[in-house]
Design an enzyme around this catalytic site. Structure first.
Site: not given
Ligand code: PAF
Length: 280
Positions: A149-150, A37, A34
């Site tokens: 995000k992670d 990335h 998405h």
């Protein structure tokens, strides 16, 4: 754009990419790409002459009963997105090529992996570290890009790179969000319309915490109470797994919450597990 499907061919390709010199960038992914990335690819291309993207749904980071089998896959679309984003090489290894059936060496990070997502997914980061170490050996990048995000994965990978002396610089790509604030994730595709609305509770709660912090409330316990009350009142379908206030590198909890702290949460909406975070 070249597509490489075997570990041997990837290793040969990385040798040849290095002959001409120039920085080699790497974006490891599990596919179903998405805009998040694509932004990681853009960051790699800013820092590197060539960019390799790997697409591999890594079985060892999923526990039995998790969504390995259902994890969304769309190779054709992923390749088109990579091509459009200016990726030089896409690496699509097979499970049997990457893992010997009797593989017995694993990379275990023994501290940061134990908290947060590691509590409900105890083997997850061992799977992540092991596959990322293998990919680093095969691709031999100078820089590798991971999503903010992670945030826990980012901290764990940075620690692995430091402690195992990988000659790779780790770059963090900012979280990409949908217009309403939902953090982009391949798993968002699992959400029904109603769940998609509830999932907004994650980013909205983080936004509420930031507002409270900016008005002078820095006590972690108070911020957490307010966040839990907000979720229960406005987003009752969100089942909070954890909410932490911690240092982004060591993941040690902090109270009071200083500027620069990581506020991270994980929650289930229906059967979908989502994570999100902000840096204060
Ligand atoms: O973040 C991911 O997509 C995965 O954990 C990674 C880093 C590609 C390893 O499988």
């Amino acid at each position: 754009m070249k597509v490489v499907r075997s570990t041997r061919a990837m290793y040969a390709m990385s040798q040849s990419l290095r002959i001409g010199g120039g920085v080699l960038g790497f974006v490891p992914t599990m596919g179903y790409l998405h805009e998040g990335h694509v932004s990681l690819v853009q960051l790699s291309r800013k820092h590197a002459a060539r960019t390799v993207v790997s697409i591999f749904v890594n079985p060892t980071q999923f526990a039995p009963g998790e969504d390995f089998a259902q994890y969304p896959r769309d190779e054709e679309r992923d390749l088109a997105l990579c091509e459009a984003a200016g990726v030089d090489v896409v690496f699509l290894p097979g499970v049997d090529d990457l893992y010997a059936p009797d593989a017995s060496v694993h990379v275990v990070e023994g501290s940061l992996s134990r908290t947060m997502c590691g509590q409900s997914r105890p083997m997850h980061f061992e799977g992540v570290c092991t596959v990322v170490a293998k990919l680093f050996h095969l691709v031999q990048p100078d820089v590798a890009v991971f999503g903010q995000k992670d945030a826990q994965q980012l901290a764990v990978i940075r620690r692995m790179v430091r402690d195992l002396c990988f000659p790779v610089e780790i770059l963090a790509g900012p979280i990409m969000r949908e217009p309403d604030g939902l953090a982009m994730s391949s798993r968002n595709v699992y959400l029904s319309d109603a769940e998609r609305k509830s999932a907004l509770g994650l980013s909205r709660t983080l936004g509420m915490i930031l507002d409270c912090w900016q008005t002078g409330e820095h006590e972690a316990i108070v911020l957490e109470q307010q966040a839990r009350a907000h979720l229960a009142r406005v987003y009752p379908a969100v089942q909070l797994e954890y909410l932490v206030f911690c240092d982004p590198d060591t993941l040690w909890p902090c109270d009071p919450v200083p500027a620069g702290a990581l506020v991270a949460l994980a929650a289930r909406v229906g059967s979908t597990r989502l994570i999100d975070n902000i840096l204060i």
